[in-house]
Write an enzyme that holds these catalytic residues in place. Sequence first.
Site, short mmCIF file in Angstrom:
data_model
loop_
_atom_site.label_atom_id
_atom_site.label_comp_id
_atom_site.label_asym_id
_atom_site.label_seq_id
_atom_site.Cartn_x
_atom_site.Cartn_y
_atom_site.Cartn_z
NE ARG A 35 -4.27 -1.79 1.77
CZ ARG A 35 -4.83 -2.27 2.54
NH1 ARG A 35 -4.91 -2.13 3.92
NH2 ARG A 35 -6.00 -3.05 2.04
CE LYS A 197 -21.16 -17.51 3.70
NZ LYS A 197 -21.53 -16.85 5.12
N GLY A 353 -11.28 -8.69 -2.63
CA GLY A 353 -11.15 -9.52 -1.46
C GLY A 353 -9.98 -10.71 -1.96
N GLY A 376 -13.34 -4.06 -0.65
CA GLY A 376 -14.70 -3.55 -0.47
C GLY A 376 -15.09 -2.53 -1.58
P1 AMP Z 1 -14.58 -14.65 -1.23
O1 AMP Z 1 -14.10 -13.94 -0.07
O2 AMP Z 1 -16.23 -14.61 -1.48
O3 AMP Z 1 -14.03 -13.99 -2.68
O4 AMP Z 1 -14.52 -16.02 -1.02
C1 AMP Z 1 -12.93 -16.62 -0.91
C2 AMP Z 1 -13.09 -17.74 -0.11
O5 AMP Z 1 -13.86 -18.96 -0.59
C3 AMP Z 1 -11.70 -18.40 -0.03
O6 AMP Z 1 -11.16 -18.31 1.12
C4 AMP Z 1 -11.98 -19.91 -0.38
O7 AMP Z 1 -11.17 -20.81 0.35
C5 AMP Z 1 -13.27 -20.21 -0.39
N1 AMP Z 1 -13.98 -21.15 -1.42
C6 AMP Z 1 -13.93 -21.12 -2.76
N2 AMP Z 1 -14.26 -22.34 -2.97
C7 AMP Z 1 -14.63 -22.94 -2.01
C8 AMP Z 1 -15.53 -24.30 -1.94
N3 AMP Z 1 -15.41 -24.95 -3.02
N4 AMP Z 1 -15.77 -24.76 -0.69
C9 AMP Z 1 -15.57 -23.83 0.72
N5 AMP Z 1 -14.90 -22.69 0.26
C10 AMP Z 1 -14.51 -22.38 -0.86
#
Ligand code: AMP
Length: 395
Positions: A35, A197, A353, A376
Site C-alpha cells: 500500500r 458465497k 477480496g 470492499g
Molecule cells: P470470497 O471472499 O467470497 O471471494 O471467498 C473466498 C473464499 O472462498 C476463500 O477463502 C476460499 O477458500 C473459499 N472457497 C472457494 N471455493 C470453495 C469451496 N468449494 N468450498 C468452500 N470454500 C470455498
Amino acid sequence: MKTIKDFNFENKKAIIRVDFNVPLNENFEVTDKTRIQAAKSTIIDILEQGGSCVLMSHLGRPKGFQDAFSLQHIVKSVVDVIGCKVKFVEDCIGSKVEEAVANLEAGEILLLENLRFYEEEKKGDVAFAEKLSKLGDIYVNDAFGTAHRAHASTTIIAQFFQENKCFGNLLAREILSIDKVLNNSEKPVLAILGGAKVSSKITVIENILDKVDHLIIGGGMSFTFIKAQGGKIGNSICEDDKQELALDILKQAKAKGVQVHIPVDVVAADDFSNDANTQTCDINAIPDGWEGVDAGPKSREIFDTVVNQCKTILWNGPLGVFEMESFAAGTIALGHSIDKATKNGAFSLVGGGDSVAAVKQFGFAEKVSYVSTGGGAMLEMLEGKTLPGIEAIEK
Ligand code: AMP
C-alpha cells in the site's frame, strides 16, 4: 476526471489521503509494503514539481490514542519506499500540526498521526474535516481502499476545496481500470466470479449481467446453482435460501444473452483439510460425505477456452479453497489461462477480496493487466454504486 496532472504543485502543499493501513507484526514492523508502494507515484510526482506532501491515513481500528496503532511505526517503511526523509507529527489536527505544516518546505513530506485516533474521522464530522482541510492548498485523494466510506478525510473534506481537489495516480488508475471493464470494454467481456458465497456477490452478479457476454461462476458458490438445478452436491458448501435466486439469475442471464459457465467436474474431499482423501467427480453427482473443494480438470479446460476467447476479463473470487495447497490447482490453472489471454492482448482486472491474495500467492500479480488495491471499494463499484470518496472529488 481531475487528477494531479491538472495542477501545478510548485510551492503548494498537497494534503493527500493515502491508504497506509498496512499489516504490522508483533514488533510493529510493516510486513507488507504494497500500500505504501501504491502511493509512491503520486507523492514523487508532486515532490518533483516542487510541491510538498502532507500525508494522512488511518491504521487499524484504534479506540482513541493507542500507541499500537501509531503511524510512527511505519515512518521507516515510508522512507524506504519513497526514498527520502519523512517528518512525523504526533497528531493530525491542532496547532502543533499546523505549525509543522507551516514549516514544511518544497520537496518535503510530513506524515500525520492516525486519523482514527479521533472518532470524528469515521463519523464524517464536518468540523474535524474542516480542520484537516487547513493543512494543504490542494486536496488529493489517493486512497481507493477507503473510497467507499464517507469519512472526514476521504469525502467530507473535499467540500472545503471547491476547485482545488483531485484524484491521485492510484485512485485514477483504479477508476479507469474498472471503467475499462464495465463501460468501455472491448468485447467479448467475461466476468469470473468465485469465492465462498452467492449472498456476498448477488448485487455484483445482477449489475454485471448487463455488461458481460460470458459469466463463469466458480468456487463454493457454484454449488448453490448446481443444487438448485437438481444436482447432488454431497457436503459441499451451499446457501439453501439462495436457490430460488440462483435460478432467477440463470433466467436473467439467458434473457440477456449472457453465456453462463459453471464447473462440470470437481475435486471432492472427504474432509475440509489439506490431507483429506480426494476424488474427481461430476459436479452433479458428488457422493454423500464428500464436498467439492476445487474445479476439476474438465472445467479448467472449458474455462481456459472461454478465457482465451475474451478481450476483457474481470476476476473476482477463487475457484477453490486455494489456501490449502491440495485444492489450489483450479485457481492456479485459471491464473495461467488469464496470463495467456493477457499476453494475447486481453485486458484483465483482478480485484475484490481473496482473489488478490490468490494472484499474489501464485505469482500472477505481474501477469494480469491490473490488480485492484481495494477489496470492499472494488466490490461496491462492481455493484454499480457511486463511491462517496469519488463523488466528492467529481462534484
Ligand atoms: P470470497 O471472499 O467470497 O471471494 O471467498 C473466498 C473464499 O472462498 C476463500 O477463502 C476460499 O477458500 C473459499 N472457497 C472457494 N471455493 C470453495 C469451496 N468449494 N468450498 C468452500 N470454500 C470455498
